[in-house]
Design a protein around this motif. Structure first.
Motif, PDB file in Angstrom:
ATOM      1  N   ARG A   1       0.873  -1.176  -0.050  1.00  0.00           N
ATOM      2  CA  ARG A   1      -0.084  -0.057  -0.133  1.00  0.00           C
ATOM      3  C   ARG A   1       0.660   1.185  -0.095  1.00  0.00           C
ATOM      4  NH1 ARG A   1      -2.392   0.778   4.693  1.00  0.00           N
ATOM      5  NH2 ARG A   1      -3.985   2.256   3.898  1.00  0.00           N
ATOM      6  N   MET A   2       0.255   2.372  -0.533  1.00  0.00           N
ATOM      7  CA  MET A   2       0.889   3.584  -0.597  1.00  0.00           C
ATOM      8  C   MET A   2       0.216   4.670   0.202  1.00  0.00           C
ATOM      9  SD  MET A   2       1.831   3.194  -4.670  1.00  0.00           S
ATOM     10  CE  MET A   2       1.925   4.828  -4.947  1.00  0.00           C
ATOM     11  N   PRO A   3       0.147   4.609   1.381  1.00  0.00           N
ATOM     12  CA  PRO A   3      -1.099   5.304   2.239  1.00  0.00           C
ATOM     13  C   PRO A   3      -0.628   6.694   2.097  1.00  0.00           C
ATOM     14  CG  PRO A   3       0.264   4.069   3.813  1.00  0.00           C
ATOM     15  CD  PRO A   3       0.573   3.423   2.547  1.00  0.00           C
ATOM     16  N   GLY A   4       0.556   7.084   1.816  1.00  0.00           N
ATOM     17  CA  GLY A   4       0.965   8.495   1.971  1.00  0.00           C
ATOM     18  C   GLY A   4       0.753   9.291   0.621  1.00  0.00           C
ATOM     19  N   TYR A   5       0.415   8.503  -0.504  1.00  0.00           N
ATOM     20  CA  TYR A   5       0.171   9.054  -1.769  1.00  0.00           C
ATOM     21  C   TYR A   5      -0.965  10.036  -1.821  1.00  0.00           C
ATOM     22  CZ  TYR A   5      -0.206   9.428  -6.927  1.00  0.00           C
ATOM     23  OH  TYR A   5      -0.435   9.924  -8.080  1.00  0.00           O
ATOM     24  N   GLY A   6      -2.066   9.683  -1.278  1.00  0.00           N
ATOM     25  CA  GLY A   6      -3.221  10.176  -1.379  1.00  0.00           C
ATOM     26  C   GLY A   6      -3.122  11.889  -1.121  1.00  0.00           C
ATOM     27  N   ALA A   7      -2.367  12.019  -0.112  1.00  0.00           N
ATOM     28  CA  ALA A   7      -1.940  13.605   0.158  1.00  0.00           C
ATOM     29  C   ALA A   7      -1.376  14.321  -0.709  1.00  0.00           C
ATOM     30  CB  ALA A   7      -1.331  13.695   1.589  1.00  0.00           C
ATOM     31  N   VAL A   8      -0.583  13.617  -1.823  1.00  0.00           N
ATOM     32  CA  VAL A   8       0.164  14.414  -2.818  1.00  0.00           C
ATOM     33  C   VAL A   8      -0.042  14.024  -4.204  1.00  0.00           C
ATOM     34  CG1 VAL A   8       2.065  14.551  -1.184  1.00  0.00           C
ATOM     35  CG2 VAL A   8       2.074  12.505  -2.760  1.00  0.00           C
ATOM     36  N   SER A   9      -1.283  13.304  -4.231  1.00  0.00           N
ATOM     37  CA  SER A   9      -1.615  12.670  -5.773  1.00  0.00           C
ATOM     38  C   SER A   9      -1.845  14.022  -6.665  1.00  0.00           C
ATOM     39  CB  SER A   9      -2.687  11.780  -5.678  1.00  0.00           C
ATOM     40  OG  SER A   9      -4.001  12.201  -5.169  1.00  0.00           O
TER      41      SER A   9
ATOM     42  N   TYR B   1      -4.805  -1.938  -7.235  1.00  0.00           N
ATOM     43  CA  TYR B   1      -4.127  -2.988  -6.355  1.00  0.00           C
ATOM     44  C   TYR B   1      -5.071  -3.554  -5.307  1.00  0.00           C
ATOM     45  CZ  TYR B   1      -0.981  -5.607  -3.574  1.00  0.00           C
ATOM     46  OH  TYR B   1      -0.514  -6.479  -2.666  1.00  0.00           O
ATOM     47  N   LEU B   2      -5.496  -2.368  -4.694  1.00  0.00           N
ATOM     48  CA  LEU B   2      -6.546  -2.662  -3.493  1.00  0.00           C
ATOM     49  C   LEU B   2      -7.561  -1.596  -3.462  1.00  0.00           C
ATOM     50  CD1 LEU B   2      -4.558  -3.618  -0.190  1.00  0.00           C
ATOM     51  CD2 LEU B   2      -6.259  -4.979  -1.356  1.00  0.00           C
ATOM     52  N   GLU B   3      -8.808  -1.954  -2.925  1.00  0.00           N
ATOM     53  CA  GLU B   3      -9.740  -0.955  -2.734  1.00  0.00           C
ATOM     54  C   GLU B   3      -9.271  -0.036  -1.504  1.00  0.00           C
ATOM     55  OE1 GLU B   3     -14.355  -0.305  -1.243  1.00  0.00           O
ATOM     56  OE2 GLU B   3     -13.717  -2.190  -2.132  1.00  0.00           O
ATOM     57  N   ASP B   4      -8.432   1.007  -1.718  1.00  0.00           N
ATOM     58  CA  ASP B   4      -7.776   1.746  -0.695  1.00  0.00           C
ATOM     59  C   ASP B   4      -7.614   3.112  -1.014  1.00  0.00           C
ATOM     60  OD1 ASP B   4      -5.970   2.761   1.285  1.00  0.00           O
ATOM     61  OD2 ASP B   4      -4.193   1.572   0.336  1.00  0.00           O
ATOM     62  N   GLU B   5      -8.554   3.962  -0.456  1.00  0.00           N
ATOM     63  CA  GLU B   5      -8.462   5.435  -0.729  1.00  0.00           C
ATOM     64  C   GLU B   5      -7.217   6.215  -0.405  1.00  0.00           C
ATOM     65  OE1 GLU B   5     -11.822   6.911   1.234  1.00  0.00           O
ATOM     66  OE2 GLU B   5     -13.240   5.575  -0.075  1.00  0.00           O
ATOM     67  N   GLN B   6      -6.522   5.697   0.429  1.00  0.00           N
ATOM     68  CA  GLN B   6      -5.377   6.601   1.007  1.00  0.00           C
ATOM     69  C   GLN B   6      -4.453   6.146  -0.196  1.00  0.00           C
ATOM     70  OE1 GLN B   6      -4.760   4.591   4.681  1.00  0.00           O
ATOM     71  NE2 GLN B   6      -5.161   6.320   5.808  1.00  0.00           N
ATOM     72  N   SER B   7      -4.419   5.422  -0.709  1.00  0.00           N
ATOM     73  CA  SER B   7      -3.305   5.150  -1.797  1.00  0.00           C
ATOM     74  C   SER B   7      -3.725   5.450  -3.094  1.00  0.00           C
ATOM     75  CB  SER B   7      -2.955   3.544  -1.772  1.00  0.00           C
ATOM     76  OG  SER B   7      -2.403   3.123  -0.403  1.00  0.00           O
ATOM     77  N   GLU B   8      -5.021   5.900  -3.125  1.00  0.00           N
ATOM     78  CA  GLU B   8      -5.544   6.021  -4.477  1.00  0.00           C
ATOM     79  C   GLU B   8      -5.589   4.850  -5.339  1.00  0.00           C
ATOM     80  OE1 GLU B   8      -6.857   8.957  -5.613  1.00  0.00           O
ATOM     81  OE2 GLU B   8      -6.321  10.342  -3.921  1.00  0.00           O
ATOM     82  N   HIS B   9      -6.005   3.789  -4.500  1.00  0.00           N
ATOM     83  CA  HIS B   9      -5.945   2.347  -5.176  1.00  0.00           C
ATOM     84  C   HIS B   9      -4.644   1.868  -5.956  1.00  0.00           C
ATOM     85  CE1 HIS B   9     -10.000   3.263  -3.929  1.00  0.00           C
ATOM     86  NE2 HIS B   9     -10.250   4.235  -4.901  1.00  0.00           N
ATOM     87  N   PHE B  10      -3.594   2.532  -5.773  1.00  0.00           N
ATOM     88  CA  PHE B  10      -2.302   2.123  -6.180  1.00  0.00           C
ATOM     89  C   PHE B  10      -1.689   1.207  -5.281  1.00  0.00           C
ATOM     90  CE2 PHE B  10      -3.189   5.856  -8.825  1.00  0.00           C
ATOM     91  CZ  PHE B  10      -2.802   5.267 -10.345  1.00  0.00           C
ATOM     92  N   GLY B  11      -0.817   0.299  -5.670  1.00  0.00           N
ATOM     93  CA  GLY B  11       0.163  -0.147  -5.054  1.00  0.00           C
ATOM     94  C   GLY B  11       1.572  -0.456  -5.728  1.00  0.00           C
ATOM     95  N   ALA B  12       2.590  -0.422  -4.783  1.00  0.00           N
ATOM     96  CA  ALA B  12       3.852  -0.786  -5.406  1.00  0.00           C
ATOM     97  C   ALA B  12       4.298  -2.373  -5.288  1.00  0.00           C
ATOM     98  CB  ALA B  12       4.850   0.017  -4.666  1.00  0.00           C
ATOM     99  N   LEU B  13       4.664  -2.920  -6.148  1.00  0.00           N
ATOM    100  CA  LEU B  13       5.067  -4.230  -6.191  1.00  0.00           C
ATOM    101  C   LEU B  13       6.554  -4.183  -5.650  1.00  0.00           C
ATOM    102  CD1 LEU B  13       4.321  -6.133  -9.603  1.00  0.00           C
ATOM    103  CD2 LEU B  13       3.724  -6.512  -7.259  1.00  0.00           C
ATOM    104  N   MET B  14       7.061  -4.785  -4.652  1.00  0.00           N
ATOM    105  CA  MET B  14       8.274  -4.861  -3.933  1.00  0.00           C
ATOM    106  C   MET B  14       8.913  -6.217  -3.632  1.00  0.00           C
ATOM    107  SD  MET B  14       8.304  -1.503  -3.003  1.00  0.00           S
ATOM    108  CE  MET B  14       9.581  -1.222  -1.666  1.00  0.00           C
ATOM    109  N   GLU B  15      10.233  -6.204  -4.096  1.00  0.00           N
ATOM    110  CA  GLU B  15      10.669  -7.404  -4.484  1.00  0.00           C
ATOM    111  C   GLU B  15      12.081  -7.652  -3.407  1.00  0.00           C
ATOM    112  OE1 GLU B  15      11.928  -9.923  -8.393  1.00  0.00           O
ATOM    113  OE2 GLU B  15      13.064  -8.010  -7.860  1.00  0.00           O
ATOM    114  N   TRP B  16      12.275  -8.699  -2.960  1.00  0.00           N
ATOM    115  CA  TRP B  16      13.751  -9.226  -2.364  1.00  0.00           C
ATOM    116  C   TRP B  16      14.152 -10.465  -3.197  1.00  0.00           C
ATOM    117  CZ3 TRP B  16      15.277 -13.479   0.332  1.00  0.00           C
ATOM    118  CH2 TRP B  16      16.474 -13.531   1.061  1.00  0.00           C
TER     119      TRP B  16
END
Length: 209
Positions: free
Chosen positions: A139-147, A186-201
């Protein structure tokens, strides 16, 4: 100092795991995305190695769930598609990727580094099973504030470079995971504007051509 144990979870833990989800993901996070007993039963039986919990004084204060799959670049990358809506019935015993379905820590225990210990435990699972990587959307919960100023990719770049901090993505970066793409819806997630970042290790112990 508090003693913490990380172990696999089972049927006797289901009620406590559901209660933990409610604590960790309050509204506006959709309540239908909290675990139910059928999902947890699938986790514990299909891929018990990927069903982890952190326990302090008998209380479950964190959990992490994953499945094993070979992820194709041409398939949908949203959370529901990759994880079978959290039921992991699409788990592949010989898949090359451990995919993170969920990670949560009770709010009052988040300063103890339990999320990082759970992540490290899952890295050990990747290595033990000989998988090539750990992957999962964040999730990118900080994104909504700067989208209104940044695209999702620009936001992730800013977080990765340390100019911005995101509660989820920055944590994953601190655990050694790196962004490899952006997933819309990616998810129903208003804080992230519904985006997600694919993160790999990537598994550092696996020989690569």
């Amino acid at each position: 100092m508090q003693e913490v144990s990380i172990r696999n979870y089972g049927r006797g833990d289901f009620a406590n795991l559901i209660a933990l989800q409610v604590q960790c993901f309050p509204p506006p996070f959709p309540s239908e995305l909290w675990w139910n007993e059928e999902q947890l039963s699938e986790h514990a039986t299909r891929f018990p190695e990927g069903a982890l919990c952190a326990v302090i004084e008998g209380r479950i204060v964190g959990s992490m769930t994953a499945l094993r799959r070979t992820i194709r670049v041409d398939e949908p990358q949203d959370w529901a598609s990759v994880t079978d809506e959290g039921y992991i019935r699409n788990h592949e015993p010989n898949g090359d990727t451990i995919y993170v379905v969920d990670l949560c820590v009770a709010p009052e225990y988040r300063k103890l580094g339990l999320g990082k210990w759970l992540m490290q435990s899952m890295y050990e699972t990747v290595v033990h099973l000989g998988c090539s990587r750990l992957l999962g959307g964040g999730r990118m919960p900080g994104y909504g504030a700067v989208s209104d100023k940044l695209t999702p990719q620009q936001y992730i770049n800013q977080v990765t470079e340390g100019h911005l901090r995101d509660p989820v993505i920055s944590f994953m970066l601190n655990c050694g995971r790196l962004p490899i793409g952006i997933v819309a819806h990616y998810l129903e997630d208003e804080q992230s504007e519904h985006f997600g970042a694919l993160m790999e290790w990537k598994n550092p112990f696996l020989a690569r051509s």
